[in-house]
Design a protein around this motif. Structure first.
Motif, short mmCIF file in Angstrom:
data_model
loop_
_atom_site.label_atom_id
_atom_site.label_comp_id
_atom_site.label_asym_id
_atom_site.label_seq_id
_atom_site.Cartn_x
_atom_site.Cartn_y
_atom_site.Cartn_z
N VAL A 1 0.86 -1.18 0.00
CA VAL A 1 0.00 0.00 0.00
C VAL A 1 0.90 1.23 0.00
O VAL A 1 1.80 1.35 0.84
CB VAL A 1 -0.93 0.04 1.23
N VAL A 2 0.66 2.13 -0.94
CA VAL A 2 1.33 3.42 -0.96
C VAL A 2 0.33 4.45 -0.45
O VAL A 2 -0.77 4.59 -1.01
CB VAL A 2 1.82 3.80 -2.37
N LEU A 3 0.68 5.15 0.63
CA LEU A 3 -0.21 6.11 1.26
C LEU A 3 0.23 7.53 0.91
O LEU A 3 1.40 7.89 1.08
CB LEU A 3 -0.17 5.96 2.79
N ILE A 4 -0.72 8.34 0.45
CA ILE A 4 -0.44 9.73 0.09
C ILE A 4 -1.10 10.64 1.13
O ILE A 4 -2.31 10.59 1.32
CB ILE A 4 -0.96 10.07 -1.31
N ALA B 1 5.83 -4.68 -3.71
CA ALA B 1 5.25 -5.97 -4.07
C ALA B 1 3.80 -5.81 -4.51
O ALA B 1 3.09 -4.92 -4.07
CB ALA B 1 5.34 -6.92 -2.89
N GLY B 2 3.37 -6.70 -5.39
CA GLY B 2 1.97 -6.72 -5.79
C GLY B 2 1.18 -7.72 -4.96
O GLY B 2 1.76 -8.59 -4.31
N PRO B 3 -0.14 -7.57 -4.99
CA PRO B 3 -0.88 -6.50 -5.63
C PRO B 3 -0.71 -5.17 -4.90
O PRO B 3 -0.54 -5.13 -3.69
CB PRO B 3 -2.33 -6.99 -5.58
N ARG B 4 -0.78 -4.08 -5.68
CA ARG B 4 -0.51 -2.75 -5.15
C ARG B 4 -1.80 -1.94 -5.00
O ARG B 4 -2.65 -1.95 -5.88
CB ARG B 4 0.41 -1.98 -6.08
N THR B 5 -1.89 -1.23 -3.88
CA THR B 5 -2.99 -0.30 -3.64
C THR B 5 -2.43 1.09 -3.46
O THR B 5 -1.46 1.28 -2.72
CB THR B 5 -3.78 -0.69 -2.37
N LEU B 6 -3.03 2.07 -4.13
CA LEU B 6 -2.71 3.47 -3.87
C LEU B 6 -3.85 4.06 -3.06
O LEU B 6 -5.01 4.06 -3.50
CB LEU B 6 -2.55 4.25 -5.18
N ALA B 7 -3.53 4.55 -1.87
CA ALA B 7 -4.53 5.14 -0.99
C ALA B 7 -4.11 6.56 -0.66
O ALA B 7 -2.96 6.79 -0.25
CB ALA B 7 -4.69 4.32 0.30
N GLY B 8 -5.02 7.51 -0.86
CA GLY B 8 -4.70 8.90 -0.59
C GLY B 8 -5.75 9.55 0.28
O GLY B 8 -6.94 9.22 0.18
N PHE B 9 -5.31 10.47 1.12
CA PHE B 9 -6.20 11.15 2.06
C PHE B 9 -6.38 12.61 1.67
O PHE B 9 -5.40 13.32 1.43
CB PHE B 9 -5.64 11.04 3.47
N SER B 10 -7.63 13.07 1.60
CA SER B 10 -7.97 14.47 1.36
C SER B 10 -7.38 14.93 0.03
O SER B 10 -7.72 14.38 -1.01
CB SER B 10 -7.51 15.32 2.54
N ALA B 11 -6.47 15.92 0.03
CA ALA B 11 -5.84 16.32 -1.23
C ALA B 11 -5.08 15.14 -1.84
O ALA B 11 -5.05 14.97 -3.07
CB ALA B 11 -4.90 17.50 -1.01
#
Length: 335
Positions: A81-84, A145-155
């Motif tokens: 998981v990549v967190l923005i 590593a996969g599977p990959r999730t992109l998760a972002g908060f607000s902006a």
């Protein structure tokens, strides 16, 4: 009226218009809003004593950009998981959520987006689109590593939507948008983002006009300011340049981003969000052309979505459900 007089009047009007534009560029920037307690206060109680060390990767312009890595704590990772983070913030603001996702078995990566924290100069980027390039460079350098999730908060959720509608969207298998900023005029957005931001409209209007003429020389000027406390402003990013403001969000036609999405997308928002109207997210996405699952977490405010246990549990469950669905689909496609 003679031709000469017409020409003189046109020249006068042109000079007046140019003078007005110059005045707007110089004097029409944002003012700092008073501190918004609902955003500033919750972070005071966050324990960051176990914060992972900063690591760095090199972007295509040779700038070292910072991120933190939270290894999954269940042996072999269930995915990544990549967190923005949100506007004005750094990756530290995502610590509680990152820690919970790592405990659930995911490798978690939390970058300081360029213009924030330890990545580049605060509040500025070189061009609109640089943040997408940075994210692509991060994936190439780190290879999560996969599977990959992109998760972002607000902006950051708005930026995740921007990437989800981009030609590079297949770099992630799933997108999770946490109380995402869609557009200042979207039905989901409260007026003035509930007091969180002030936009210097005169300067912004002129810059929009200039950018339509492909004039970008003034895009470094600040156009938005955030309601940070003096203590937070010293550590975070109180203002954004025009380029950063336009890049760290969906495109101006956010509906086109929604229509361009091909990967699974889910939205979570707190039921007591102070910046957005939670119940409007589902119809906004539907009207834009994509039916998206929306989870409203009762009793949770905007910042609480990434801090409160009930909200964090809901986010971890959403990521886990998406990864499970991806795994089933992969098995079906290969059987």
């Amino acid at each position: 009226m003679s031709t000469e007089l017409h020409i003189v009047m046109l020249v006068v009007l042109l000079c007046v218009g140019l003078a007005g534009m110059a005045l707007a560029l110089v004097k029409g920037g944002p003012t700092q809003p008073p501190p918004l307690a609902s955003v500033n206060e919750p972070f005071r109680s966050v324990d960051t004593s176990d914060l992972p060390p900063l690591e760095r990767y090199t972007a295509r312009d040779d700038t070292p950009l910072a991120y933190r890595r939270y290894p999954g704590r269940r042996g072999r990772a269930r995915g990544s998981v990549v967190l923005i983070h949100g506007s004005s913030a750094t990756g530290v603001s995502m610590h509680s959520l990152a820690r919970a996702l790592a405990a659930a078995g995911y490798d978690v990566y939390v970058p300081d987006m360029r213009g924030h924290g330890e990545s580049g100069s605060k509040g500025v980027i070189a061009y609109i689109g640089q943040l997408e390039d940075d994210l692509s460079d991060f994936l190439d350098a780190v290879q999560p590593a996969g599977p990959r999730t992109l998760a972002g908060f607000s902006a950051g959720g708005g930026f995740a939507l921007r990437f989800a509608g981009d030609s590079r969207q297949l770099a992630f298998d799933r997108y999770v948008l946490l109380a995402p900023f869609l557009h200042q005029d979207a039905p989901a957005t409260r007026k003035g983002l509930g007091g969180w931001a002030h936009v210097g409209l005169p300067r912004t209007i002129v810059l929009v006009m200039l950018n339509k003429l492909r004039i970008t020389a003034f895009n470094h000027l600040p156009t938005i300011a955030y309601a940070l406390s003096p203590e937070a402003a010293a550590k975070l990013t109180p203002q954004y340049s025009y380029s950063l403001m336009q890049n760290f969000r969906p495109h101006d036609d956010y509906r086109a981003d929604v229509r361009a999405m091909r990967q699974p997308v889910e939205v979570l928002v707190g039921g007591e969000d102070e910046l957005f109207y939670p119940e409007t997210f589902a119809p906004v996405f539907s009207h834009a052309g994509r039916v998206v699952p929306v989870t409203i977490v009762p009793g949770v405010g905007h910042i609480g979505l990434t801090l409160e246990p009930t909200a964090i549990d809901a986010i971890v469950a959403a990521v886990a459900e998406g990864i499970h669905e991806f795994g089933v689909a992969a098995m079906v496609s290969t059987s």
